[in-house]
Design a protein around this motif. Structure first.
Motif, short mmCIF file in Angstrom:
data_model
loop_
_atom_site.label_atom_id
_atom_site.label_comp_id
_atom_site.label_asym_id
_atom_site.label_seq_id
_atom_site.Cartn_x
_atom_site.Cartn_y
_atom_site.Cartn_z
N GLU A 40 0.83 -1.20 0.00
CA GLU A 40 0.00 0.00 0.00
C GLU A 40 0.87 1.26 0.00
O GLU A 40 0.54 2.25 -0.67
N GLN A 41 1.98 1.23 0.72
CA GLN A 41 2.88 2.38 0.71
C GLN A 41 3.43 2.64 -0.68
O GLN A 41 3.52 3.79 -1.13
N LYS A 42 3.78 1.55 -1.38
CA LYS A 42 4.28 1.70 -2.76
C LYS A 42 3.20 2.26 -3.67
O LYS A 42 3.46 3.08 -4.55
N ARG A 43 1.96 1.81 -3.45
CA ARG A 43 0.86 2.33 -4.26
C ARG A 43 0.62 3.81 -3.98
O ARG A 43 0.34 4.59 -4.89
N GLU A 44 0.74 4.20 -2.72
CA GLU A 44 0.57 5.60 -2.36
C GLU A 44 1.63 6.47 -3.02
O GLU A 44 1.35 7.56 -3.53
N GLU A 45 2.87 5.98 -3.03
CA GLU A 45 3.95 6.72 -3.68
C GLU A 45 3.69 6.85 -5.18
O GLU A 45 3.92 7.91 -5.77
N ALA A 46 3.21 5.77 -5.79
CA ALA A 46 2.90 5.81 -7.22
C ALA A 46 1.76 6.77 -7.50
O ALA A 46 1.76 7.51 -8.50
N ARG A 47 0.76 6.79 -6.63
CA ARG A 47 -0.37 7.69 -6.81
C ARG A 47 0.06 9.15 -6.71
O ARG A 47 -0.41 10.02 -7.45
N SER A 48 0.96 9.44 -5.77
CA SER A 48 1.40 10.82 -5.57
C SER A 48 2.19 11.33 -6.78
O SER A 48 2.16 12.52 -7.09
N LYS A 49 2.85 10.41 -7.49
CA LYS A 49 3.62 10.80 -8.66
C LYS A 49 2.74 10.97 -9.90
O LYS A 49 2.98 11.84 -10.73
N THR A 50 1.73 10.12 -10.01
CA THR A 50 0.89 10.15 -11.21
C THR A 50 -0.44 10.82 -10.99
O THR A 50 -1.19 11.05 -11.95
N GLU A 51 -0.77 11.12 -9.71
CA GLU A 51 -2.06 11.70 -9.34
C GLU A 51 -3.22 10.85 -9.86
O GLU A 51 -4.25 11.35 -10.30
N SER A 52 -3.04 9.53 -9.78
CA SER A 52 -4.08 8.61 -10.24
C SER A 52 -5.15 8.43 -9.17
O SER A 52 -4.93 8.71 -7.99
#
Length: 346
Positions: A176-188
């Protein structure tokens, strides 16, 4: 990991990817499964459409994220094999694996006693490569790619199972932390991430070892702690995590008089057992209403740890699955025919 004084303390086991357990000589695409000629039903009470949809992030779905789903068989009126109780959860898992688009991260975590074979790698591979009415069979290469996202962890006792729950919970938190980091970069959109399944098999079976070694009170206490941690974890990751409990021991008291005609007909065309006691618990089966499903505290505790409880039993030579409890939705009483004359109804 927990400290040495924790009830979860045990040497951690190492999970393995599902495809690594395959026998290499059997990596061949299976022949398509025969199609069923049974027409589909669209009635709201029928579970068939729900298990076809599989695990959903939609809060209105029966098999939805953010809940603990429990599968139990009816003791004395169902097959006692592992395949009998494991087949429907495995079908949900196969649907889940077919639908994932990202095979670079874990999608499923399975904890199971070493003697439970319904989720072994060969069964997963066979189901993924077999065709059904709704899906063509995957190629061997594609099936193995999906199985690479499944982590299997065999346990030998309740302490190891509790430790495995902690271990996989930590892994899901990291994911989930990795997903959060990915979301913050892509604003998905957070809802764009695919569901994750955690399947825990046989807590009811494993806690019997605690009871034999100590006493029922300790067994119930440890089972309660494990179930509470699963419920809390499901709520914490409600947007994408689905937890399934597969219970091995069965519900209801064992009664050898259930053999014969009553074994296959339930109470639909036969009178209730004269020795059956009045219901002292509100939850019951519509097909076997004369049976007390939870005659002791251990079984009641097991049920209390589930949000949606599915009961699998045989009625008139048909394998039926019904919802006997839904404390977070409105699906109580829904049911469907899973098998008829030992033929899967997809």
């Amino acid at each position: 990991m927990a400290s040495a004084t924790s009830v979860y303390s045990a040497e951690p086991a190492f999970p393995v990817l599902a495809d690594s357990l395959l026998r290499q000589s059997e990596l061949s695409t299976k022949e398509p499964a025969p199609q069923s000629n049974i027409p589909a039903a669209n009635s709201d009470w029928n579970l068939k459409d729900d298990w076809k949809k599989g695990i959903q992030t939609d809060s209105k779905g029966v098999f939805r994220c953010g809940t603990v789903l429990g599968f139990s068989r009816l003791r004395g009126r169902s097959d006692e094999t592992h395949e009998y109780i494991g087949e429907i959860p495995r079908y949900l898992l196969i649907n889940h694996l077919r639908r994932i688009t990202q095979c670079t991260e874990p999608s499923t975590f399975i904890i199971y006693p070493g003697n439970f074979d319904a989720f072994d790698a060969q069964n997963l591979f066979d189901d993924l490569t077999a065709a059904s009415n709704d899906h063509p069979g995957l190629s061997s290469e594609e099936a193995i790619k999906r199985m690479d996202t499944v982590q299997l962890l065999a346990v030998s006792d309740f302490h190891e199972a509790a430790q495995a729950i902690r271990q996989y919970s930590d892994a899901i938190d990291e994911l989930e932390q990795k997903r959060e980091e990915a979301r913050s970069k892509t604003e998905s959109d957070p809802s764009s991430h695919e569901p994750i399944m955690m399947i825990v098999v046989g807590l009811d079976y494993l806690v019997e070892g605690i009871i034999r070694a100590s006493n029922p009170g300790k067994g119930v206490a440890m089972l309660t702690a494990a179930l509470r941690s699963l419920t809390t974890f499901s709520r914490l990751h409600a947007s994408y995590l689905s937890i399934i409990l597969v219970n091995m021991s069965g519900l209801g008291p064992f009664n050898p008089d259930w053999a014969g005609n009553s074994h296959s007909t339930g109470n639909m065309n036969s009178r209730a057992d004269d020795s059956a006691k009045p219901l002292d618990y509100a939850i019951h089966s519509v097909f076997h209403s004369e049976i007390r499903l939870f005659p002791n505290m251990l079984m009641k505790t097991l049920d209390q740890g589930t949000d949606v409880h599915f009961l699998v039993s045989d009625v008139r030579r048909v394998q039926v699955v019904e919802i006997i409890k839904d404390r977070v939705g409105t699906s109580l009483g829904k049911w469907g025919i899973w098998k008829e004359h030992r033929e899967i109804v997809y």
